[in-house]
Motif scaffolding. Sequence first.
Motif: not given
Length: 148
Positions: A20-49
Amino acid sequence: MLTPARPDEAPDFAALLTLAFTDYARDMGRAAPGPYDWVPDRLARGEGFWLGERREGVAVIHLDGRIARLDMLGIRPGAQGGGMGARAVAAIEAHLRDLGATALHLQTAQRCTRLVAFYSRLGFRVNGVGPHRDGLDDRLRVYMVKRL
């Protein structure tokens, strides 16, 4: 429309964020989105849907008292442009109102004018422009809010 993501779904959740964020990252001058190492913690807190019946998107929401923050809203590229984002925001707003939230905040890149216009059409108003709150890069962000 809005299904809580489980911690064991973190790899699939992060993979959809990347798509979902590949084009956004490129618009921001980055080669790729992420990293998303924070995802497990946010899902554990019930913040991901998961969004949609077929998991066409993902959202990360933080609720602090009566104030909510939409940290991520990503729609699978093939599902973009058909109203999925607007339906997802409506579902997020309804969910947050049920939890007692009175405002929803978000930020998006200033250079991504299509996103600023999208959120404006949904009733969000600009309440500031400045650097990323976490210092992610030197690109300006547009901070927006909507009363729920």
